[in-house]
Design a protein around this motif. Structure first.
Motif, PDB file in Angstrom:
ATOM      1  N   SER A  15       0.825  -1.211   0.000  1.00 13.65           N
ATOM      2  CA  SER A  15       0.000   0.000   0.000  1.00 13.65           C
ATOM      3  C   SER A  15       0.862   1.265   0.000  1.00 13.65           C
ATOM      4  N   THR A  16       0.448   2.223  -0.809  1.00 15.82           N
ATOM      5  CA  THR A  16       1.014   3.561  -0.757  1.00 15.82           C
ATOM      6  C   THR A  16       0.089   4.423   0.095  1.00 15.82           C
ATOM      7  N   PRO A  17       0.582   5.031   1.165  1.00 14.01           N
ATOM      8  CA  PRO A  17      -0.278   5.903   1.970  1.00 14.01           C
ATOM      9  C   PRO A  17      -0.861   7.026   1.116  1.00 14.01           C
ATOM     10  N   THR A  18      -2.089   7.412   1.396  1.00 15.96           N
ATOM     11  CA  THR A  18      -2.786   8.412   0.589  1.00 15.96           C
ATOM     12  C   THR A  18      -1.999   9.712   0.494  1.00 15.96           C
ATOM     13  N   ASP A  19      -1.433  10.169   1.608  1.00 15.77           N
ATOM     14  CA  ASP A  19      -0.704  11.439   1.565  1.00 15.77           C
ATOM     15  C   ASP A  19       0.567  11.336   0.723  1.00 15.77           C
ATOM     16  N   VAL A  20       1.218  10.173   0.750  1.00 17.73           N
ATOM     17  CA  VAL A  20       2.409   9.966  -0.075  1.00 17.73           C
ATOM     18  C   VAL A  20       2.023   9.936  -1.551  1.00 17.73           C
ATOM     19  N   PHE A  21       0.914   9.274  -1.861  1.00 18.26           N
ATOM     20  CA  PHE A  21       0.462   9.211  -3.253  1.00 18.26           C
ATOM     21  C   PHE A  21       0.160  10.610  -3.788  1.00 18.26           C
ATOM     22  N   GLU A  22      -0.463  11.439  -2.959  1.00 19.69           N
ATOM     23  CA  GLU A  22      -0.757  12.805  -3.411  1.00 19.69           C
ATOM     24  C   GLU A  22       0.532  13.586  -3.636  1.00 19.69           C
ATOM     25  N   GLN A  23       1.518  13.401  -2.781  1.00 19.72           N
ATOM     26  CA  GLN A  23       2.811  14.057  -2.997  1.00 19.72           C
ATOM     27  C   GLN A  23       3.422  13.620  -4.326  1.00 19.72           C
ATOM     28  N   HIS A  24       3.316  12.329  -4.628  1.00 23.28           N
ATOM     29  CA  HIS A  24       3.832  11.825  -5.903  1.00 23.28           C
ATOM     30  C   HIS A  24       3.117  12.494  -7.077  1.00 23.28           C
ATOM     31  N   LEU A  25       1.785  12.558  -7.012  1.00 21.07           N
ATOM     32  CA  LEU A  25       1.019  13.138  -8.106  1.00 21.07           C
ATOM     33  C   LEU A  25       1.359  14.616  -8.295  1.00 21.07           C
ATOM     34  N   ALA A  26       1.500  15.333  -7.202  1.00 20.02           N
ATOM     35  CA  ALA A  26       1.824  16.764  -7.293  1.00 20.02           C
ATOM     36  C   ALA A  26       3.173  16.958  -7.982  1.00 20.02           C
ATOM     37  N   TRP A  27       4.168  16.147  -7.603  1.00 15.78           N
ATOM     38  CA  TRP A  27       5.489  16.278  -8.217  1.00 15.78           C
ATOM     39  C   TRP A  27       5.446  15.875  -9.686  1.00 15.78           C
ATOM     40  N   LEU A  28       4.786  14.766 -10.003  1.00 16.23           N
ATOM     41  CA  LEU A  28       4.721  14.285 -11.381  1.00 16.23           C
ATOM     42  C   LEU A  28       3.996  15.283 -12.282  1.00 16.23           C
ATOM     43  N   ALA A  29       2.889  15.839 -11.786  1.00 14.64           N
ATOM     44  CA  ALA A  29       2.132  16.815 -12.581  1.00 14.64           C
ATOM     45  C   ALA A  29       2.957  18.068 -12.852  1.00 14.64           C
ATOM     46  N   ALA A  30       3.811  18.449 -11.900  1.00 20.43           N
ATOM     47  CA  ALA A  30       4.601  19.674 -12.042  1.00 20.43           C
ATOM     48  C   ALA A  30       5.847  19.490 -12.897  1.00 20.43           C
ATOM     49  N   HIS A  31       6.404  18.267 -12.936  1.00 18.83           N
ATOM     50  CA  HIS A  31       7.709  18.082 -13.554  1.00 18.83           C
ATOM     51  C   HIS A  31       7.733  17.113 -14.731  1.00 18.83           C
ATOM     52  N   CYS A  32       6.643  16.419 -14.990  1.00 24.50           N
ATOM     53  CA  CYS A  32       6.651  15.370 -16.016  1.00 24.50           C
ATOM     54  C   CYS A  32       5.496  15.539 -16.999  1.00 24.50           C
ATOM     55  N   GLU A  33       5.638  14.896 -18.130  1.00 23.73           N
ATOM     56  CA  GLU A  33       4.535  14.746 -19.073  1.00 23.73           C
ATOM     57  C   GLU A  33       3.865  13.410 -18.744  1.00 23.73           C
ATOM     58  N   VAL A  34       2.725  13.467 -18.072  1.00 22.46           N
ATOM     59  CA  VAL A  34       2.036  12.246 -17.643  1.00 22.46           C
ATOM     60  C   VAL A  34       1.079  11.817 -18.755  1.00 22.46           C
ATOM     61  N   SER A  46       7.784  16.617 -25.736  1.00 23.38           N
ATOM     62  CA  SER A  46       8.099  17.542 -24.651  1.00 23.38           C
ATOM     63  C   SER A  46       9.510  17.278 -24.157  1.00 23.38           C
ATOM     64  N   ASN A  47      10.122  18.287 -23.561  1.00 28.38           N
ATOM     65  CA  ASN A  47      11.450  18.113 -22.966  1.00 28.38           C
ATOM     66  C   ASN A  47      11.380  17.488 -21.574  1.00 28.38           C
ATOM     67  N   ARG A  48      10.177  17.372 -21.040  1.00 26.97           N
ATOM     68  CA  ARG A  48      10.014  16.811 -19.697  1.00 26.97           C
ATOM     69  C   ARG A  48       9.966  15.283 -19.774  1.00 26.97           C
ATOM     70  N   PRO A  49      10.355  14.591 -18.718  1.00 29.76           N
ATOM     71  CA  PRO A  49      10.271  13.130 -18.714  1.00 29.76           C
ATOM     72  C   PRO A  49       8.819  12.674 -18.926  1.00 29.76           C
ATOM     73  N   ARG A  50       8.667  11.627 -19.694  1.00 29.35           N
ATOM     74  CA  ARG A  50       7.327  11.058 -19.932  1.00 29.35           C
ATOM     75  C   ARG A  50       7.088   9.917 -18.944  1.00 29.35           C
ATOM     76  N   VAL A  51       5.947   9.968 -18.268  1.00 32.02           N
ATOM     77  CA  VAL A  51       5.618   8.979 -17.238  1.00 32.02           C
ATOM     78  C   VAL A  51       4.176   8.513 -17.424  1.00 32.02           C
TER      79      VAL A  51
END
Length: 273
Positions: A15-34, A46-51
């Motif tokens: 399990s990924t804790p809910t708060d950790v998952f939200e931190q992951h999503l916030a970082w990915l949305a800001a720095h990656c092409e999801v 895009s020049n951003r990492p694709r995830v």
């Protein structure tokens, strides 16, 4: 990035804790092409990492906790579901209960899966009983892959062309025979568990995925930028060596039988390669 369960309490082994998952999503949305899993091998615009974000197994908490957070950040994921959970198959429920201390209520049922799909999420197959495909003879592998695809398509009323191999490690959880069977059944893309990023030459039937559980934001960033890639290269080197040895054994057997040319020209071998 390969997740399994997302919940705020009573955490399971993966399990990924809910708060950790939200931190992951916030970082990915800001720095990656999801992007969607189906798009990961397309040319990068895009020049951003694709995830791509994916989930395995079919935990109910995916709908309860992961989907609302994905929608909050304007993202979507592909959920690879073992259809035995939908049917409450005693084989898969017993395996997970003994090994992972889960119960039937921990997993999606048919209506919950339809709700997840209606929320705009994508769905792929994860076999029917989540057994290690490489441990099964080809006809059982085919049944696992066929039944999972059939049940999902009937449930959702939409084609299901993506697959994730249970356990996923190349050479341990699947081999080239598995890939050939999946392709013949109509799957066009399949995910493994291989700890590295993608390369343009990667086969769509062996897309590497990195398992994520409780990593910090810094660790997530390191994963995205390739810190774990050497592990994935070692996994694939071992897989290639294993397949090469397997092919040599079959070649030697065919020579002994005096059937080399018929063997080499067979559609089965062409399909395997």
């Amino acid at each position: 990035m390969n997740y399994h369960s997302v919940r705020s309490n009573n955490l399971l082994f993966n399990s990924t804790p809910t708060d950790v998952f939200e931190q992951h999503l916030a970082w990915l949305a800001a720095h990656c092409e999801v992007v969607d899993f189906s798009e990961v091998l397309e040319p990068i615009a895009s020049n951003r990492p694709r995830v791509a974000l994916v989930f395995d197994d079919g935990f109910l908490d995916n709908l309860q906790h992961a989907v609302p957070l994905l929608k909050k950040y304007g993202l979507r994921a592909t959920f690879f579901v073992s259809t035995g959970f939908l049917r409450r198959d005693p084989v898969i429920l017993d395996i997970f209960a003994r090994v992972f201390q889960t119960n039937a209520e921990d997993f999606l049922d048919t209506e919950a899966l339809r709700e997840l799909f209606a929320a705009g999420m994508l769905v792929g197959a994860h076999t029917h009983t989540h057994r290690n495909l490489r441990s099964l003879p080809p006809y059982e592998q085919e049944e696992e892959l066929r039944l999972s695809k059939e049940i999902l398509e009937q449930t959702l009323g939409a084609p299901v062309n993506a697959l994730a191999y249970p356990f996923g490690v190349p050479g341990k959880a699947f081999d080239l025979t598995t890939c050939s069977i999946a392709k013949r059944l109509g799957y066009t893309q399949a995910g493994t568990v291989c700890w590295r990023g993608l390369r343009p030459q990667d086969s769509p039937m062996r897309v590497p995925r990195i398992t994520v559980v409780k990593e910090s934001e810094l660790e997530l960033e390191a994963m995205v930028y390739g810190a774990l890639d050497p592990i994935g290269y070692f996994q694939e080197w071992r897989f290639a060596l294993q397949q090469r040895n397997w092919q040599r054994k079959i070649y030697a057997y065919a020579l002994l039988e005096g059937e080399y040319w018929g063997f080499a020209e067979s559609s089965w071998l062409v399909g395997m390669l």
